[in-house]
Design an enzyme around this catalytic site. Structure first.
Site, PDB file in Angstrom:
ATOM      1  N   GLY A   1       0.806  -1.210   0.000  1.00  0.00           N
ATOM      2  CA  GLY A   1       0.000   0.000   0.000  1.00  0.00           C
ATOM      3  C   GLY A   1       0.842   1.264   0.000  1.00  0.00           C
ATOM      4  O   GLY A   1       2.074   1.236   0.086  1.00  0.00           O
TER       5      GLY A   1
ATOM      6  N   ARG B   1       3.866   6.168   1.846  1.00  0.00           N
ATOM      7  CA  ARG B   1       4.268   7.578   1.955  1.00  0.00           C
ATOM      8  C   ARG B   1       3.681   8.388   0.808  1.00  0.00           C
ATOM      9  O   ARG B   1       4.340   9.232   0.218  1.00  0.00           O
ATOM     10  CB  ARG B   1       5.778   7.717   2.013  1.00  0.00           C
ATOM     11  CG  ARG B   1       6.560   6.833   1.053  1.00  0.00           C
ATOM     12  CD  ARG B   1       8.047   6.960   1.335  1.00  0.00           C
ATOM     13  NE  ARG B   1       8.792   5.834   0.795  1.00  0.00           N
ATOM     14  CZ  ARG B   1      10.083   5.633   1.038  1.00  0.00           C
ATOM     15  NH1 ARG B   1      10.751   6.482   1.767  1.00  0.00           N
ATOM     16  NH2 ARG B   1      10.707   4.589   0.545  1.00  0.00           N
TER      17      ARG B   1
ATOM     18  N   LYS C   1       3.665  12.294  -3.047  1.00  0.00           N
ATOM     19  CA  LYS C   1       4.614  11.338  -2.463  1.00  0.00           C
ATOM     20  C   LYS C   1       5.507  12.082  -1.479  1.00  0.00           C
ATOM     21  O   LYS C   1       5.960  13.184  -1.755  1.00  0.00           O
ATOM     22  CB  LYS C   1       5.470  10.690  -3.554  1.00  0.00           C
ATOM     23  CG  LYS C   1       4.687   9.815  -4.514  1.00  0.00           C
ATOM     24  CD  LYS C   1       5.572   9.275  -5.625  1.00  0.00           C
ATOM     25  CE  LYS C   1       6.680   8.408  -5.101  1.00  0.00           C
ATOM     26  NZ  LYS C   1       7.534   7.890  -6.194  1.00  0.00           N
TER      27      LYS C   1
ATOM     28  N   ASP D   1       8.569   6.934   8.204  1.00  0.00           N
ATOM     29  CA  ASP D   1       8.093   8.297   8.482  1.00  0.00           C
ATOM     30  C   ASP D   1       7.212   8.862   7.371  1.00  0.00           C
ATOM     31  O   ASP D   1       6.603   9.916   7.515  1.00  0.00           O
ATOM     32  CB  ASP D   1       9.257   9.244   8.762  1.00  0.00           C
ATOM     33  CG  ASP D   1      10.255   9.340   7.605  1.00  0.00           C
ATOM     34  OD1 ASP D   1       9.921   8.918   6.480  1.00  0.00           O
ATOM     35  OD2 ASP D   1      11.381   9.837   7.826  1.00  0.00           O
ATOM     36  N   GLY D   2       7.151   8.161   6.240  1.00  0.00           N
ATOM     37  CA  GLY D   2       6.294   8.622   5.151  1.00  0.00           C
ATOM     38  C   GLY D   2       6.793   9.849   4.423  1.00  0.00           C
ATOM     39  O   GLY D   2       6.044  10.478   3.679  1.00  0.00           O
TER      40      GLY D   2
ATOM     41  N   ARG E   1       2.613  13.784  -8.390  1.00  0.00           N
ATOM     42  CA  ARG E   1       2.618  12.924  -9.573  1.00  0.00           C
ATOM     43  C   ARG E   1       1.227  12.885 -10.205  1.00  0.00           C
ATOM     44  O   ARG E   1       0.220  12.784  -9.509  1.00  0.00           O
ATOM     45  CB  ARG E   1       3.020  11.508  -9.185  1.00  0.00           C
ATOM     46  CG  ARG E   1       2.837  10.480 -10.303  1.00  0.00           C
ATOM     47  CD  ARG E   1       2.644   9.096  -9.759  1.00  0.00           C
ATOM     48  NE  ARG E   1       3.896   8.510  -9.325  1.00  0.00           N
ATOM     49  CZ  ARG E   1       3.967   7.520  -8.429  1.00  0.00           C
ATOM     50  NH1 ARG E   1       2.887   7.047  -7.859  1.00  0.00           N
ATOM     51  NH2 ARG E   1       5.141   7.026  -8.086  1.00  0.00           N
TER      52      ARG E   1
ATOM     53  N   ARG F   1      -2.480  -1.092 -10.077  1.00  0.00           N
ATOM     54  CA  ARG F   1      -1.267  -1.889 -10.249  1.00  0.00           C
ATOM     55  C   ARG F   1      -1.630  -3.379 -10.336  1.00  0.00           C
ATOM     56  O   ARG F   1      -2.734  -3.789  -9.950  1.00  0.00           O
ATOM     57  CB  ARG F   1      -0.325  -1.667  -9.054  1.00  0.00           C
ATOM     58  CG  ARG F   1      -0.061  -0.196  -8.734  1.00  0.00           C
ATOM     59  CD  ARG F   1       0.478  -0.031  -7.315  1.00  0.00           C
ATOM     60  NE  ARG F   1       0.534   1.383  -6.920  1.00  0.00           N
ATOM     61  CZ  ARG F   1       1.650   2.113  -6.847  1.00  0.00           C
ATOM     62  NH1 ARG F   1       2.807   1.566  -7.138  1.00  0.00           N
ATOM     63  NH2 ARG F   1       1.611   3.368  -6.477  1.00  0.00           N
TER      64      ARG F   1
ATOM     65  N   ASP G   1       4.020  -4.474  -7.409  1.00  0.00           N
ATOM     66  CA  ASP G   1       3.404  -3.255  -6.872  1.00  0.00           C
ATOM     67  C   ASP G   1       3.883  -2.012  -7.607  1.00  0.00           C
ATOM     68  O   ASP G   1       3.313  -0.928  -7.425  1.00  0.00           O
ATOM     69  CB  ASP G   1       3.676  -3.120  -5.369  1.00  0.00           C
ATOM     70  CG  ASP G   1       5.156  -3.162  -5.035  1.00  0.00           C
ATOM     71  OD1 ASP G   1       5.773  -4.209  -5.270  1.00  0.00           O
ATOM     72  OD2 ASP G   1       5.708  -2.152  -4.552  1.00  0.00           O
ATOM     73  N   ASN G   2       4.896  -2.142  -8.434  1.00  0.00           N
ATOM     74  CA  ASN G   2       5.391  -1.029  -9.247  1.00  0.00           C
ATOM     75  C   ASN G   2       5.038  -1.214 -10.725  1.00  0.00           C
ATOM     76  O   ASN G   2       5.671  -0.613 -11.584  1.00  0.00           O
ATOM     77  CB  ASN G   2       6.911  -0.901  -9.111  1.00  0.00           C
ATOM     78  CG  ASN G   2       7.332  -0.516  -7.703  1.00  0.00           C
ATOM     79  OD1 ASN G   2       6.580   0.142  -6.992  1.00  0.00           O
ATOM     80  ND2 ASN G   2       8.511  -0.933  -7.282  1.00  0.00           N
TER      81      ASN G   2
END
EC number: 2.7.7.-
Length: 476
Positions: free
Chosen positions: A80, A83, A103, A115-116, A166, A173, A243-244
């Site tokens: 998921g 960040r 992002k 920490d995202g 973005r 995905r 996931d990418n």
């Protein structure tokens, strides 16, 4: 104009989450042409408010998306957006749907203790690389802006923080389907499938099974075509996990990416790809493998699995056939071979062997051959001396054609300039040290027309002196 695209699928998939509000944020980079092209037409102040998390987009709710993923072959059930926040979707003046995602916008339920946040350097890399790849004709997500947050992030020391804004036609995905398959959520997967088909311009039929096969075929075709574009320009993604992998065939996640300069099918730059799983020449195999994982997930929608497995397997065979045909045509295009010859493969193999043996620059080698047919810029793009015996064969094969026709083909497939790795690193260093880059100011404009054969500064064409020691990292 703005709406919540993924919320109807359910909160287990699109989890409500607000980005961190960075009150001291400033626009560092702003893609004005993209801002206009998408019909946003924001001024700098408005963009900063929306993209820094200080003001939500109208008529929409920010979410972070759930997905699973095979990471270097190992399945992780819950990844998921750890960040990232998808702050909304919108329609362009032409009626095309796009997502807007931040992002580095703070921790989410998927952060797994992180920490995202995002450092400035990886954000700048995504801005440069996504713009350059789009200009090279590679399907890609785009970077609308980079903002400094006014806060430090801590990695190997303290670094200035940043947010990447973005835009993408979709954030669906392969891992999105894997997640819903794991949840055994047939209803949500059906909704996601229909949304994806609509986004991809596919017509819904009465037969659900035929819809699924049509969708899977389109995903495989899109991934195959993307791999051919990566090969054409020498792009190495570095982290082709499921996931990418966007189902619409757009490039996403530019963390450890790089351009191949010294040629080798085994070229790897990512520091975490220790086995070369995602090496330059392995990328098509991995794309096919990822499509196989999508097929496994889609089995949830079938009452009888075996016929579906056989149909999916046949489509994956078609992937290989489509790629092999495109692969052979790719080299003919790059070499200006206007017709198919029995000696084509031998000519290509000899060239690639020489390029590998002598670590010749991928872009410059084909640019030098293009310059020969253009009858100009041969001092800027000299043919390597080790190619002279091979060159005689190539010229004998192409002399039957008109040079203008050959040059026209070659200039469509052989870029004169690319976002070279050392220059990308220099731009990143400039932003860390000065908060701006005079190099990028001029270079980014040239990168917008990479197939234009004109005089360029020598620095923009220079190959890395030691490509074997260059490494990239997952930074965003």
């Amino acid at each position: 104009m703005f709406y919540s695209r993924y919320t109807p699928i359910g909160e287990q998939f699109a989890v409500p989450a607000a980005p961190t509000a960075f009150k001291d944020a400033e626009l560092v980079l702003f893609n004005l042409s993209l801002n206009t092209q998408l019909g946003l037409n924001w001024d700098a102040a408005t963009a900063c408010l929306y993209l820094s998390g200080q003001q939500p987009l109208p008529n929409t709710h920010s979410v972070c998306l759930a997905y699973s993923g095979h990471q270097f072959g190992q399945f992780n059930p819950t990844l998921g957006d750890g960040r990232a926040h998808l702050i909304g979707s919108f329609l362009t003046p032409n009626g095309e749907a796009f997502d807007l995602q931040l992002k580095g916008s703070g921790a989410t339920v998927f952060s797994r203790g992180g920490d995202g946040l995002c450092a400035l350097g990886p954000a700048v890399r995504e801005f440069v690389m996504s713009r350059a790849l789009s200009s090279l004709g590679v399907p890609s997500t785009d970077c609308l802006a980079v903002l400094s947050t006014g806060q430090a992030v801590y990695r190997q020391g303290s670094l200035p923080g940043a947010v990447v804004a973005r835009t993408a036609r979709s954030h669906i995905r392969v891992g999105s389907f894997q997640y819903l398959a794991l949840q055994q959520d047939e209803e949500a997967m059906t909704q996601l499938l229909e949304m994806a088909m609509k986004d991809m311009g596919l017509q819904l039929r009465e037969s659900r099974e035929e819809n699924i096969y049509s969708f899977f075929q389109s995903v495989c075709d899109a991934q195959c075509d993307l791999m051919l574009k990566w090969l054409q320009v020498g792009f190495i993604h570095g982290v082709m996990n499921t996931d990418n992998t966007l189902i619409n065939g757009e490039t996403i996640d530019y963390g450890p990416c790089a351009m191949m300069e010294a040629f080798s099918f085994n070229r790897v730059f990512s520091s975490i790809d220790r086995q070369g799983r995602y090496a330059f020449g392995q990328q098509p195999n991995m794309a096919s493998w990822n499509c196989g994982r999508l097929a496994e997930s889609l089995l949830l929608l079938f009452t009888e699995e075996q016929p579906a497995i056989e149909r999916f397997s046949a489509i994956l065979v078609n992937f290989s056939e489509r790629f092999n045909e495109g692969y052979q045509q790719l080299w003919r295009n790059k070499l200006g071979l206007l017709q198919t010859h029995s000696d084509d493969q031998t000519l290509v193999t000899e060239l690639l062997e020489l390029m590998t043996q002598h670590e010749l620059d991928y872009t410059n080698t084909f640019a030098s051959l293009t310059a020969l047919k253009l009858h100009k810029l041969q001092e800027q793009f000299p043919v390597a001396a080790v190619l002279e015996p091979w060159l005689v064969k190539w010229q004998a094969m192409t002399e039957q054609y008109d040079d203008d026709q050959v040059a026209a083909m070659m200039t469509r497939f052989n870029p004169a300039i690319i976002p070279r790795n050392d220059l990308v690193e220099e731009v990143i260093s400039d932003y860390y040290q000065q908060g701006k880059s005079t190099l990028l100011d001029t270079w980014i404009e040239a990168l917008s027309t990479p197939y234009q054969y004109v005089v360029y500064p020598e620095k923009w064409l220079k190959s890395q002196p030691d490509p074997n020691h260059y490494q990239t990292f997952c930074g965003t």
